[in-house]
Design a protein around this motif. Sequence first.
Motif, short mmCIF file in Angstrom:
data_model
loop_
_atom_site.label_atom_id
_atom_site.label_comp_id
_atom_site.label_asym_id
_atom_site.label_seq_id
_atom_site.Cartn_x
_atom_site.Cartn_y
_atom_site.Cartn_z
N LEU A 150 1.33 15.08 -4.67
CA LEU A 150 0.22 14.19 -4.33
C LEU A 150 -0.49 13.69 -5.58
CD1 LEU A 150 -1.27 16.11 -1.27
CD2 LEU A 150 -0.08 13.91 -1.21
N GLU A 151 -0.53 14.52 -6.61
CA GLU A 151 -1.20 14.13 -7.86
C GLU A 151 -0.45 13.04 -8.60
OE1 GLU A 151 -3.59 18.27 -8.94
OE2 GLU A 151 -1.55 17.97 -9.69
N THR A 152 0.80 12.81 -8.24
CA THR A 152 1.51 11.68 -8.84
C THR A 152 1.14 10.36 -8.15
OG1 THR A 152 3.45 11.83 -7.38
CG2 THR A 152 3.46 13.19 -9.37
N LEU A 153 0.57 10.47 -6.95
CA LEU A 153 0.15 9.28 -6.20
C LEU A 153 -1.33 8.97 -6.39
CD1 LEU A 153 1.92 9.76 -2.74
CD2 LEU A 153 2.30 7.88 -4.34
N PHE A 154 -2.16 10.01 -6.42
CA PHE A 154 -3.61 9.84 -6.46
C PHE A 154 -4.20 10.60 -7.64
CE2 PHE A 154 -2.28 9.85 -1.95
CZ PHE A 154 -2.58 8.54 -1.64
N THR A 155 -5.08 9.94 -8.39
CA THR A 155 -5.72 10.58 -9.53
C THR A 155 -7.04 11.24 -9.16
OG1 THR A 155 -6.78 8.48 -10.12
CG2 THR A 155 -4.66 8.98 -11.16
N ASP A 156 -7.61 10.89 -8.03
CA ASP A 156 -8.88 11.47 -7.59
C ASP A 156 -8.64 12.86 -7.01
OD1 ASP A 156 -11.13 12.10 -5.71
OD2 ASP A 156 -11.88 10.18 -6.44
N ARG A 157 -9.27 13.87 -7.58
CA ARG A 157 -9.03 15.25 -7.16
C ARG A 157 -9.42 15.48 -5.71
NH1 ARG A 157 -12.67 19.70 -9.86
NH2 ARG A 157 -11.97 20.76 -7.97
N PHE A 158 -10.47 14.78 -5.24
CA PHE A 158 -10.93 15.01 -3.87
C PHE A 158 -10.01 14.34 -2.85
CE2 PHE A 158 -14.98 15.65 -6.23
CZ PHE A 158 -15.11 17.01 -5.93
N ILE A 159 -9.42 13.22 -3.20
CA ILE A 159 -8.41 12.62 -2.33
C ILE A 159 -7.23 13.56 -2.20
CG2 ILE A 159 -6.71 10.76 -2.15
CD1 ILE A 159 -8.79 8.86 -3.28
N VAL A 160 -6.81 14.15 -3.32
CA VAL A 160 -5.71 15.13 -3.30
C VAL A 160 -6.11 16.35 -2.47
CG1 VAL A 160 -4.28 16.65 -4.70
CG2 VAL A 160 -4.76 14.33 -5.49
N ASP A 161 -7.35 16.82 -2.63
CA ASP A 161 -7.83 17.97 -1.87
C ASP A 161 -7.69 17.74 -0.36
OD1 ASP A 161 -8.53 19.34 -4.14
OD2 ASP A 161 -10.69 18.98 -3.97
N SER B 145 0.84 -1.19 0.00
CA SER B 145 0.00 0.00 0.00
C SER B 145 0.87 1.25 0.00
CB SER B 145 -0.90 -0.03 1.25
OG SER B 145 -1.52 1.22 1.47
N ASN B 146 0.30 2.36 -0.47
CA ASN B 146 0.97 3.65 -0.34
C ASN B 146 0.60 4.35 0.98
OD1 ASN B 146 0.55 4.11 -3.84
ND2 ASN B 146 2.51 3.89 -2.80
N LEU B 147 -0.35 3.77 1.71
CA LEU B 147 -0.82 4.38 2.95
C LEU B 147 0.00 3.89 4.14
CD1 LEU B 147 -4.68 4.16 2.37
CD2 LEU B 147 -3.11 6.03 1.79
N THR B 148 -0.08 4.64 5.24
CA THR B 148 0.69 4.32 6.43
C THR B 148 -0.26 4.24 7.62
OG1 THR B 148 2.60 5.53 5.54
CG2 THR B 148 2.63 5.04 7.88
N HIS B 149 -0.64 3.02 8.01
CA HIS B 149 -1.54 2.83 9.16
C HIS B 149 -0.71 2.61 10.42
CE1 HIS B 149 -4.50 2.64 6.11
NE2 HIS B 149 -4.41 1.37 5.83
N VAL B 150 -1.09 3.26 11.52
CA VAL B 150 -0.26 3.19 12.73
C VAL B 150 -0.99 2.61 13.94
CG1 VAL B 150 1.28 5.05 12.00
CG2 VAL B 150 -0.80 5.60 13.33
N TRP B 151 -2.09 1.91 13.71
CA TRP B 151 -2.74 1.22 14.83
C TRP B 151 -2.03 -0.13 15.01
CZ3 TRP B 151 -8.74 1.86 13.81
CH2 TRP B 151 -9.07 3.21 13.97
N ILE C 169 -7.82 3.22 -2.41
CA ILE C 169 -8.99 4.03 -2.74
C ILE C 169 -10.17 3.65 -1.86
CG2 ILE C 169 -10.72 4.45 -4.54
CD1 ILE C 169 -8.41 4.33 -6.57
N TYR C 170 -10.33 2.34 -1.61
CA TYR C 170 -11.41 1.88 -0.74
C TYR C 170 -11.26 2.50 0.65
CZ TYR C 170 -14.28 -1.09 2.23
OH TYR C 170 -15.20 -1.54 3.14
N THR C 171 -10.05 2.44 1.20
CA THR C 171 -9.81 2.98 2.53
C THR C 171 -10.05 4.48 2.57
OG1 THR C 171 -8.18 1.27 3.05
CG2 THR C 171 -8.07 3.29 4.33
N LEU C 172 -9.54 5.21 1.58
CA LEU C 172 -9.66 6.66 1.57
C LEU C 172 -11.09 7.11 1.29
CD1 LEU C 172 -6.34 7.56 -0.26
CD2 LEU C 172 -6.86 7.84 2.16
#
Length: 313
Positions: free
Chosen positions: A186-197, A152-158, A281-284
């Motif tokens: 961020l736009e190189t990682l995510f294509t969804d504009r609202f995720i980037v927002d 994943s590109n995400l970082t979960h810390v639980w 994308i599901y998580t975000l």
Amino acid sequence: MNDKYQASSAVLFIIFNRPDTTEKVFGQIKQARPARLYVAADGPRTDKPGEQLLCEQARNITRQIDWPCEVKTLFRDSNMGCKNAVSSAITWFFENEEEGIVLEDDCLPTDDFFRFCDTMLEKYRHDTRIRHISGCNFQHGKKWGTASYYFSNLTHVWGWAGWRRVWKDYEKELFQYHVNDVRPQLETLFTDRFIVDVWESIFKLVKTGGVDTWDYQLTFLNFFNNSLSVIPNVNLITNIGFGESSTHTNDVNNINANLPVQALGNITHPLYILPQKQADIYTLNADFDIASRWKKYNKPKYKAKRWFKGLFK
């Protein structure tokens, strides 16, 4: 006789003012019997009556060592806040250890969590593509591939594990990153504009000190280094801290509150070391409510406003 899995990695246990959750998590640490245990505790807040007693009760729980173990403590006399207390505790840990497992007082691990972390720490010790190991899974039953974990590109810390080689680059103030540069990256990682927002807004909030937290900084560090995290294909951590006494997880109805755990089984490894973008994308989408943002964006009145504004560009 303890027939549970015995952790080979050092463990950092970060506590504060919740003896109830501290006792449960420490019970699992006791089962894993790490040979080296670090305990860090923030100090009580002066404006919170009774908190000094709660902090002392939590600290006393961690003194109940009944197995061969080298213990180091970092107990603060005064309150530093989440951002400073947790980040300095992790820095202290990695000053003493090349790698290890990090648990906070509301992250209840399974037995398999320690085995998973030990295995991943060893396997990816020198693989600089991999910078984080998570114990939690927010896919709510969906599995990605046939292996025991995905990337994943995400970082979960639980409940997580990591290396000094990553944490040495951590900076809680994000000094080396600048607001104007963040969105294009961020736009190189995510294509969804609202995720980037949303990530751009979070970055600005962290940068200006608008939120007292330490973990987003680690996320951005890994984003901007094109890093991968290891995520188990089953959940190995239950966050038992949701409620009014929590600093950040107040909503007891949150979809990720008290997530059930599953057995890991024999650990198998993915063939390809690539991020599962759809999993992220599901998580975000769940965290940021992206579907609602798009629904509002596509309403006719908002489309008309954008068209009208476009006439004057």
